[in-house]
Write an enzyme that holds these catalytic residues in place. Structure first.
Site, PDB file in Angstrom:
ATOM      1  N   ARG A 138       0.843  -1.192   0.000  1.00 21.72           N
ATOM      2  CA  ARG A 138       0.000   0.000   0.000  1.00 21.72           C
ATOM      3  C   ARG A 138       0.878   1.242   0.000  1.00 21.72           C
ATOM      4  O   ARG A 138       1.374   1.641   1.051  1.00 21.72           O
ATOM      5  CB  ARG A 138      -0.899   0.019   1.228  1.00 21.72           C
ATOM      6  CG  ARG A 138      -1.996  -1.003   1.238  1.00 21.72           C
ATOM      7  CD  ARG A 138      -2.882  -0.816   2.456  1.00 21.72           C
ATOM      8  NE  ARG A 138      -3.495   0.505   2.501  1.00 21.72           N
ATOM      9  CZ  ARG A 138      -4.345   0.909   3.446  1.00 21.72           C
ATOM     10  NH1 ARG A 138      -4.654   0.096   4.455  1.00 21.72           N
ATOM     11  NH2 ARG A 138      -4.874   2.130   3.414  1.00 21.72           N
ATOM     12  N   ASP A 183       1.181   5.201  -0.059  1.00 17.70           N
ATOM     13  CA  ASP A 183       0.276   6.259   0.398  1.00 17.70           C
ATOM     14  C   ASP A 183      -0.032   7.247  -0.721  1.00 17.70           C
ATOM     15  O   ASP A 183       0.624   7.267  -1.763  1.00 17.70           O
ATOM     16  CB  ASP A 183       0.905   7.010   1.576  1.00 17.70           C
ATOM     17  CG  ASP A 183       1.159   6.118   2.775  1.00 17.70           C
ATOM     18  OD1 ASP A 183       0.437   5.114   2.910  1.00 17.70           O
ATOM     19  OD2 ASP A 183       2.081   6.418   3.552  1.00 17.70           O
ATOM     20  N   TYR A 240      12.560   1.277  -0.444  1.00 14.46           N
ATOM     21  CA  TYR A 240      12.036   2.608  -0.743  1.00 14.46           C
ATOM     22  C   TYR A 240      13.191   3.597  -0.742  1.00 14.46           C
ATOM     23  O   TYR A 240      14.163   3.437   0.012  1.00 14.46           O
ATOM     24  CB  TYR A 240      11.024   3.056   0.311  1.00 14.46           C
ATOM     25  CG  TYR A 240       9.652   2.450   0.198  1.00 14.46           C
ATOM     26  CD1 TYR A 240       8.671   3.044  -0.602  1.00 14.46           C
ATOM     27  CD2 TYR A 240       9.318   1.303   0.897  1.00 14.46           C
ATOM     28  CE1 TYR A 240       7.396   2.506  -0.692  1.00 14.46           C
ATOM     29  CE2 TYR A 240       8.050   0.752   0.816  1.00 14.46           C
ATOM     30  CZ  TYR A 240       7.093   1.360   0.013  1.00 14.46           C
ATOM     31  OH  TYR A 240       5.838   0.824  -0.075  1.00 14.46           O
ATOM     32  N   ARG A 245       8.816   7.399   6.008  1.00 18.80           N
ATOM     33  CA  ARG A 245       8.754   8.859   6.109  1.00 18.80           C
ATOM     34  C   ARG A 245       9.072   9.341   7.530  1.00 18.80           C
ATOM     35  O   ARG A 245       9.681  10.402   7.712  1.00 18.80           O
ATOM     36  CB  ARG A 245       7.390   9.350   5.636  1.00 18.80           C
ATOM     37  CG  ARG A 245       7.194   9.176   4.135  1.00 18.80           C
ATOM     38  CD  ARG A 245       5.738   9.205   3.724  1.00 18.80           C
ATOM     39  NE  ARG A 245       5.104  10.459   4.106  1.00 18.80           N
ATOM     40  CZ  ARG A 245       3.781  10.645   4.081  1.00 18.80           C
ATOM     41  NH1 ARG A 245       2.973   9.651   3.705  1.00 18.80           N
ATOM     42  NH2 ARG A 245       3.274  11.804   4.435  1.00 18.80           N
TER      43      ARG A 245
END
Length: 249
Positions: free
Chosen positions: A50, A52, A110, A197
């Site tokens: 998922r 964002d 990521y 993040r």
């Protein structure tokens, strides 16, 4: 039924993340509608994770089942003609019936990109986080190193998604500067909601001197979200690598 895996890329700015939403446009919904037109029946995709709202993917894997016999080498072009320009299917291939894009994924990477310059770059709007105050990437790297290993990452999980466990294994977390751009690259067996993040925000706080890079272990052990750094904006985050136990396109 054939199980088809797709490798795609997308710019997430216009979408409310990967997963289908009731009242917002998502990458998954957009892809499923295009695929259904090509294969001639409703399609349900399973994605690698998922992402964002506003997050991008340089590479992403999704799979779906179909009775269509259209050759895999023809699928990308056929689907791309029905997709908006910010979503592109790069390759397609048939995989085993047991393959599942999220369940079969062994680890993910990521990359978070910070544009660290006094003057913003108009061509990088929504593609990086513009941060005008100088950041010492060596201090950020020292903080990042403390995240590597198996830990409880509750301190860098945003409220919003219930999970069985907040323990994850981070394989590496590197911070490197290329001119005005700082790349924060993190690989793990899985990620909590907004985990990357928040980890980047914690490294930025360390570089700002709000706490020492060596305070990160205590922040993690405290399991208190307010003790860590902020959740940085989504536009700088990209899914960049995925690993599987079988060949994927």
């Amino acid at each position: 039924m054939r199980n088809i895996a797709l490798r795609l890329m997308y710019v997430g700015t216009a979408y409310h993340g990967w997963q289908v939403q009731k009242n917002a446009v998502s990458v998954e919904e957009t892809l499923e509608k295009a695929l259904a037109q090509v294969v001639g029946h409703p399609v349900k995709c399973t994605g690698a994770g998922r992402t964002d709202a506003g997050v991008h993917a340089e590479t992403y894997i999704a799979n779906f089942h179909t009775s269509s016999r259209i050759p895999c080498d023809r699928l990308p072009l056929a689907v791309n003609t029905r997709l908006p320009e910010d979503i592109v299917v790069v390759r397609a291939g048939e995989v085993s019936s047991a393959f599942n894009a999220i369940g079969s994924c062994l680890k993910k990477e990521y990359t978070y990109r910070i544009y660290n310059s006094r003057i913003r770059n108009a061509f990088l709007v929504d593609r990086v986080w513009f941060y005008p105050k100088h950041l010492d990437e060596s201090v950020m790297a020292r903080a990042a190193a403390h995240f590597v290993g198996t830990h409880d990452f509750k301190a860098v999980q945003s409220v919003g998604t219930e999970v069985r466990s907040t323990v994850r294994t981070v394989h590496y977390f590197t911070v490197a500067r290329r001119g005005d751009q700082i790349d924060c690259r993190v690989c793990a067996d899985g990620f909590l909601y907004n985990m990357v993040r928040a980890m980047v925000g914690t490294c930025v706080y360390a570089a700002e001197g709000k706490f020492s890079p060596d305070d990160v272990p205590a922040i993690l052990s405290g399991r208190n979200r307010t003790a860590a750094g902020p959740t940085v904006p989504p536009g700088g985050l990209y899914m960049t690598q995925l690993w599987y136990g079988e060949d994927v396109p």
